[in-house]
Design an enzyme around this catalytic site. Structure first.
Site, PDB file in Angstrom:
ATOM      1  N   GLU A 152      39.659  18.993  23.845  1.00 55.08           N
ATOM      2  CA  GLU A 152      40.970  18.762  24.509  1.00 55.08           C
ATOM      3  C   GLU A 152      42.013  18.836  24.857  1.00 55.08           C
ATOM      4  O   GLU A 152      42.533  18.231  23.676  1.00 55.08           O
ATOM      5  CB  GLU A 152      40.880  16.785  24.651  1.00 55.08           C
ATOM      6  CG  GLU A 152      41.400  16.150  25.925  1.00 55.08           C
ATOM      7  CD  GLU A 152      41.562  15.035  26.270  1.00 55.08           C
ATOM      8  OE1 GLU A 152      40.718  13.883  25.157  1.00 55.08           O
ATOM      9  OE2 GLU A 152      41.365  14.156  27.749  1.00 55.08           O
ATOM     10  N   GLU A 158      52.083  14.515  24.045  1.00 55.73           N
ATOM     11  CA  GLU A 158      51.048  14.091  23.239  1.00 55.73           C
ATOM     12  C   GLU A 158      50.421  14.947  21.931  1.00 55.73           C
ATOM     13  O   GLU A 158      49.638  14.628  21.180  1.00 55.73           O
ATOM     14  CB  GLU A 158      49.670  13.229  23.993  1.00 55.73           C
ATOM     15  CG  GLU A 158      50.425  12.099  24.705  1.00 55.73           C
ATOM     16  CD  GLU A 158      48.757  11.734  25.074  1.00 55.73           C
ATOM     17  OE1 GLU A 158      48.196  12.049  25.175  1.00 55.73           O
ATOM     18  OE2 GLU A 158      49.473  11.264  26.384  1.00 55.73           O
ATOM     19  N   ASP A 185      41.329  16.958  30.639  1.00 50.98           N
ATOM     20  CA  ASP A 185      41.373  16.131  31.170  1.00 50.98           C
ATOM     21  C   ASP A 185      42.082  15.999  32.498  1.00 50.98           C
ATOM     22  O   ASP A 185      43.449  16.398  32.466  1.00 50.98           O
ATOM     23  CB  ASP A 185      42.120  15.338  30.026  1.00 50.98           C
ATOM     24  CG  ASP A 185      42.269  14.155  30.839  1.00 50.98           C
ATOM     25  OD1 ASP A 185      43.617  13.510  31.773  1.00 50.98           O
ATOM     26  OD2 ASP A 185      42.465  12.864  29.604  1.00 50.98           O
ATOM     27  N   THR A 186      41.907  16.273  34.244  1.00 51.94           N
ATOM     28  CA  THR A 186      43.079  16.079  35.425  1.00 51.94           C
ATOM     29  C   THR A 186      44.363  15.687  35.058  1.00 51.94           C
ATOM     30  O   THR A 186      45.320  16.000  35.416  1.00 51.94           O
ATOM     31  CB  THR A 186      42.580  15.342  36.636  1.00 51.94           C
ATOM     32  OG1 THR A 186      41.547  14.151  36.484  1.00 51.94           O
ATOM     33  CG2 THR A 186      41.062  16.206  36.638  1.00 51.94           C
ATOM     34  N   PHE A 187      44.546  14.277  34.518  1.00 53.69           N
ATOM     35  CA  PHE A 187      46.071  14.491  33.557  1.00 53.69           C
ATOM     36  C   PHE A 187      47.100  15.192  33.436  1.00 53.69           C
ATOM     37  O   PHE A 187      47.927  14.612  33.241  1.00 53.69           O
ATOM     38  CB  PHE A 187      45.943  12.563  33.110  1.00 53.69           C
ATOM     39  CG  PHE A 187      47.649  12.532  32.968  1.00 53.69           C
ATOM     40  CD1 PHE A 187      47.675  11.535  34.000  1.00 53.69           C
ATOM     41  CD2 PHE A 187      47.827  11.774  31.519  1.00 53.69           C
ATOM     42  CE1 PHE A 187      49.108  11.085  33.294  1.00 53.69           C
ATOM     43  CE2 PHE A 187      48.755  11.501  31.048  1.00 53.69           C
ATOM     44  CZ  PHE A 187      49.454  11.258  31.598  1.00 53.69           C
ATOM     45  N   HIS A 188      46.281  15.141  31.799  1.00 57.66           N
ATOM     46  CA  HIS A 188      46.813  16.311  31.304  1.00 57.66           C
ATOM     47  C   HIS A 188      47.110  17.546  31.847  1.00 57.66           C
ATOM     48  O   HIS A 188      48.150  18.175  31.776  1.00 57.66           O
ATOM     49  CB  HIS A 188      46.222  16.792  29.574  1.00 57.66           C
ATOM     50  CG  HIS A 188      45.980  15.827  28.969  1.00 57.66           C
ATOM     51  ND1 HIS A 188      46.965  14.497  28.717  1.00 57.66           N
ATOM     52  CD2 HIS A 188      44.961  14.927  28.460  1.00 57.66           C
ATOM     53  CE1 HIS A 188      46.575  13.747  27.729  1.00 57.66           C
ATOM     54  NE2 HIS A 188      45.333  13.809  27.807  1.00 57.66           N
ATOM     55  N   GLU A 246      39.201   8.318  32.701  1.00 66.36           N
ATOM     56  CA  GLU A 246      39.783   7.837  31.700  1.00 66.36           C
ATOM     57  C   GLU A 246      40.386   6.880  32.264  1.00 66.36           C
ATOM     58  O   GLU A 246      42.234   7.769  33.014  1.00 66.36           O
ATOM     59  CB  GLU A 246      39.875   8.272  31.046  1.00 66.36           C
ATOM     60  CG  GLU A 246      40.704   8.093  29.289  1.00 66.36           C
ATOM     61  CD  GLU A 246      40.807   9.690  28.615  1.00 66.36           C
ATOM     62  OE1 GLU A 246      40.065   8.721  27.292  1.00 66.36           O
ATOM     63  OE2 GLU A 246      41.011  10.149  29.069  1.00 66.36           O
TER      64      GLU A 246
HETATM   65  C1  LER Z   1      44.753  10.752  25.900  1.00 65.12           C
HETATM   66  O1  LER Z   1      45.918  11.052  26.394  1.00 65.12           O
HETATM   67  C2  LER Z   1      42.959  10.715  26.368  1.00 65.12           C
HETATM   68  O2  LER Z   1      43.131  11.590  27.479  1.00 65.12           O
HETATM   69  C3  LER Z   1      42.429  11.004  25.764  1.00 65.12           C
HETATM   70  O3  LER Z   1      41.255  11.493  26.166  1.00 65.12           O
HETATM   71  C4  LER Z   1      42.573  11.488  23.909  1.00 65.12           C
HETATM   72  O4  LER Z   1      42.516  10.786  23.013  1.00 65.12           O
HETATM   73 MN    MN Z   2      41.545  12.108  28.233  1.00 65.02          MN
END
Ligand code: LER
Ligand code: MN
Length: 286
Positions: A152, A158, A185-188, A246
């Site tokens: 990921e 981070e 991960d759409t947030f990242h 998540e």
């Molecule tokens: C944290 O920002 C995250 O996306 C998790 O999935 C990884 O620890």
């Molecule tokens: Mn994540």
């Protein structure tokens, strides 16, 4: 693309996960209509895999496992003892996945989460090569267990190692092993990518798992992300993995600090799961 399995990560409610928490959460998550539950392994032994396998079978839930890169878990270091301890931890996650029936172990399986610093290009090269060397011996073992390790990329606050899909893909393509893929991960992605659908298409067949979150880490759908574009990109790459919501509770000090959650992201944590599920169901069936 058939509608993907939709999941909830237990971090929405608790950290660390325990057997007692699972007894309450698994039936709730199943009753709401999720297909899958995602289980972080913070400290081995927090919850019991064989017991959990029985509980999830009873509830008819599929399962995913999250590797948690706490301080001391690091494949970028020159310290061989730390590399070995990190490998042992990742092996443990693969065993847990095999016991509970998870196909994917996802997470930032390269360096401790939250460690970000200046890396000169040659220092980054050394770190990426160390991650490749660190992961390589685990991949045949993961494959034999029927598990894919999904690396990921995280946002720049981070980690400084893998922020974008292209950076992470470089490592995945270097190792070129069927048991190594990507977790997006759409947030990242929203922080690091200029265009989310393009990033997903770039990941292509290497994409093994998706964390679906609003741009503020709340329920997907209540935000500015281009969800129809994300769906179209997943369909274009014929994505066959799951999407898991998540999020993290602002009420739990340690996980709130680790994930920088300084305010509640919904009226209740349950609402993040139920509203997110409704939105994703509608998105993939409309
Ligand atoms: C944290 O920002 C995250 O996306 C998790 O999935 C990884 O620890
Ligand atoms: Mn994540």
């Amino acid at each position: 693309m058939p509608p993907p399995p939709l999941g909830a990560n237990t971090w929405i409610w608790v950290s660390p996960l325990t057997d007692a928490a699972l007894d309450t959460l698994a039936p709730k998550i199943a009753t709401w209509g999720f297909d899958l539950i995602e289980l972080p392994v913070e400290t081995p032994g927090d919850w019991h895999p064989a017991r959990t396998a029985a509980l999830l079978a009873e509830q008819g839930l599929r399962v995913g496992v999250c590797a948690v890169m706490a301080p001391g878990r690091d494949l970028t270091t020159s310290d061989q003892a730390i590399i070995e301890a990190t490998r042992d931890y990742l092996r443990h996650c693969v065993e847990v996945a095999a016991t509970v029936g998870a196909k994917v172990v996802g997470g930032p399986i390269y360096a401790p989460t939250g460690v970000a610093m200046v890396l000169e290009p040659d220092e980054r090269r050394v770190a990426v090569d160390r991650v490749a060397t660190g992961l390589a011996p685990l991949l045949d073992e993961a494959r034999a267990a029927g598990v894919t390790l999904a690396l990921e990329p995280l946002n720049r606050y981070e980690t400084s190692l893998f922020n974008t899909v292209s950076q992470a893909l470089e490592l995945v393509e270097l190792l070129n092993h069927p048991a190594l893929g990507l977790l997006l991960d759409t947030f990242h992605l929203n922080i690091e990518e200029r265009d989310l659908p393009t990033a997903i298409r770039t990941a292509g067949h290497r994409l093994a798992h998706v964390h679906a979150c609003a741009n503020d880490r709340g329920a997907p759908g209540r935000d500015h992300l281009d969800w129809p574009g994300i769906r179209a990109a997943l369909a274009d790459i014929d994505y066959r993995g799951a999407l898991t919501i998540e999020s993290f509770s602002s009420g739990n000090r340690s996980i709130a600090t680790a994930a920088s959650i300084w305010r509640p992201l919904a009226r209740t944590q349950d609402e993040i799961a139920t509203e997110g599920l409704q939105f994703l169901r509608d998105l993939f069936t409309s």
